[in-house]
Design a protein around this motif. Sequence first.
Motif, PDB file in Angstrom:
ATOM      1  N   LEU A  17       0.837  -1.199   0.000  1.00  0.00           N
ATOM      2  CA  LEU A  17       0.000   0.000   0.000  1.00  0.00           C
ATOM      3  C   LEU A  17       0.875   1.254   0.000  1.00  0.00           C
ATOM      4  CD1 LEU A  17      -3.059   0.267   0.005  1.00  0.00           C
ATOM      5  CD2 LEU A  17      -2.993   0.391   2.493  1.00  0.00           C
ATOM      6  N   ALA A  18       1.901   1.248   0.834  1.00  0.00           N
ATOM      7  CA  ALA A  18       2.802   2.404   0.919  1.00  0.00           C
ATOM      8  C   ALA A  18       3.603   2.575  -0.370  1.00  0.00           C
ATOM      9  CB  ALA A  18       3.743   2.250   2.114  1.00  0.00           C
ATOM     10  N   LEU A  19       3.845   1.481  -1.091  1.00  0.00           N
ATOM     11  CA  LEU A  19       4.630   1.561  -2.323  1.00  0.00           C
ATOM     12  C   LEU A  19       3.794   1.932  -3.545  1.00  0.00           C
ATOM     13  CD1 LEU A  19       7.236  -1.311  -1.966  1.00  0.00           C
ATOM     14  CD2 LEU A  19       7.648   1.159  -2.010  1.00  0.00           C
ATOM     15  N   MET A  20       2.548   2.319  -3.348  1.00  0.00           N
ATOM     16  CA  MET A  20       1.790   2.868  -4.467  1.00  0.00           C
ATOM     17  C   MET A  20       2.520   4.135  -4.957  1.00  0.00           C
ATOM     18  SD  MET A  20      -0.559   0.743  -5.214  1.00  0.00           S
ATOM     19  CE  MET A  20      -1.671   1.615  -6.319  1.00  0.00           C
ATOM     20  N   ASN A  21       3.341   4.712  -4.080  1.00  0.00           N
ATOM     21  CA  ASN A  21       4.285   5.772  -4.455  1.00  0.00           C
ATOM     22  C   ASN A  21       5.672   5.232  -4.137  1.00  0.00           C
ATOM     23  OD1 ASN A  21       2.346   7.860  -5.068  1.00  0.00           O
ATOM     24  ND2 ASN A  21       1.947   7.943  -2.874  1.00  0.00           N
ATOM     25  N   PRO A  22       6.591   5.189  -5.128  1.00  0.00           N
ATOM     26  CA  PRO A  22       7.934   4.649  -4.861  1.00  0.00           C
ATOM     27  C   PRO A  22       8.587   5.301  -3.643  1.00  0.00           C
ATOM     28  CG  PRO A  22       7.650   5.033  -7.197  1.00  0.00           C
ATOM     29  CD  PRO A  22       6.454   5.634  -6.509  1.00  0.00           C
ATOM     30  N   ASN A  23       9.282   4.509  -2.866  1.00  0.00           N
ATOM     31  CA  ASN A  23       9.894   4.968  -1.630  1.00  0.00           C
ATOM     32  C   ASN A  23      11.168   4.210  -1.336  1.00  0.00           C
ATOM     33  OD1 ASN A  23       8.654   7.026   0.000  1.00  0.00           O
ATOM     34  ND2 ASN A  23       6.837   5.739   0.106  1.00  0.00           N
ATOM     35  N   HIS A  24      12.027   4.817  -0.538  1.00  0.00           N
ATOM     36  CA  HIS A  24      13.196   4.100  -0.038  1.00  0.00           C
ATOM     37  C   HIS A  24      12.946   3.741   1.423  1.00  0.00           C
ATOM     38  CE1 HIS A  24      14.687   7.582   2.245  1.00  0.00           C
ATOM     39  NE2 HIS A  24      14.380   8.321   1.193  1.00  0.00           N
ATOM     40  N   GLY A  25      13.815   2.913   1.978  1.00  0.00           N
ATOM     41  CA  GLY A  25      13.626   2.308   3.291  1.00  0.00           C
ATOM     42  C   GLY A  25      13.094   3.196   4.397  1.00  0.00           C
ATOM     43  N   TYR A  26      13.817   4.264   4.734  1.00  0.00           N
ATOM     44  CA  TYR A  26      13.389   5.095   5.860  1.00  0.00           C
ATOM     45  C   TYR A  26      12.049   5.761   5.569  1.00  0.00           C
ATOM     46  CZ  TYR A  26      13.278   8.567   9.551  1.00  0.00           C
ATOM     47  OH  TYR A  26      12.881   9.322  10.613  1.00  0.00           O
ATOM     48  N   GLN A  27      11.907   6.297   4.360  1.00  0.00           N
ATOM     49  CA  GLN A  27      10.621   6.906   3.966  1.00  0.00           C
ATOM     50  C   GLN A  27       9.507   5.879   4.029  1.00  0.00           C
ATOM     51  OE1 GLN A  27      11.360   8.298  -0.036  1.00  0.00           O
ATOM     52  NE2 GLN A  27      10.866  10.394   0.528  1.00  0.00           N
ATOM     53  N   LEU A  28       9.841   4.660   3.633  1.00  0.00           N
ATOM     54  CA  LEU A  28       8.851   3.590   3.590  1.00  0.00           C
ATOM     55  C   LEU A  28       8.343   3.241   4.984  1.00  0.00           C
ATOM     56  CD1 LEU A  28       7.356   1.806   1.661  1.00  0.00           C
ATOM     57  CD2 LEU A  28       9.332   0.294   1.581  1.00  0.00           C
ATOM     58  N   MET A  29       9.236   3.221   5.960  1.00  0.00           N
ATOM     59  CA  MET A  29       8.801   2.957   7.345  1.00  0.00           C
ATOM     60  C   MET A  29       7.795   4.025   7.781  1.00  0.00           C
ATOM     61  SD  MET A  29      12.064   1.515   9.468  1.00  0.00           S
ATOM     62  CE  MET A  29      13.365   2.513   8.799  1.00  0.00           C
ATOM     63  N   GLN A  30       8.066   5.279   7.442  1.00  0.00           N
ATOM     64  CA  GLN A  30       7.146   6.370   7.782  1.00  0.00           C
ATOM     65  C   GLN A  30       5.836   6.247   7.009  1.00  0.00           C
ATOM     66  OE1 GLN A  30       9.898   9.635   6.912  1.00  0.00           O
ATOM     67  NE2 GLN A  30       9.894  10.140   9.092  1.00  0.00           N
TER      68      GLN A  30
END
Length: 106
Positions: A17-30
């Motif tokens: 769900l969070a990766l519906m917008n590309p993200n890197h690790g730290y951003q992804l945790m948030q």
Amino acid sequence: MAYSGGPMTEAMYYVLLALMNPNHGYQLMQAVTEVSNGRITMGPGTLYGVLSRMQKDSLISLAEDDGRRKTYRITPSGEQALRTEYTRLKAMIQDGSILEEGDVIE
């Protein structure tokens, strides 16, 4: 090895769900905390374990790797798996509506 379907773990569901917008690790945790309305906080160990498994299952792919950080994106098969899981969860909620109606199962 492709994802075989079936129920997802809560961690998998929220990472996709969070990766519906590309993200890197730290951003992804948030982002996971954000999309779960604060219910889920994911540490690096859990996150990177889930990312590794989902990469093997072709649910996500590496969008960018600048050597310092890796940015992940959901794949078309990952989005399809997420939508299938969403439909499954909605059906479960609908099935549970008997609890709100006050009906007694005998």
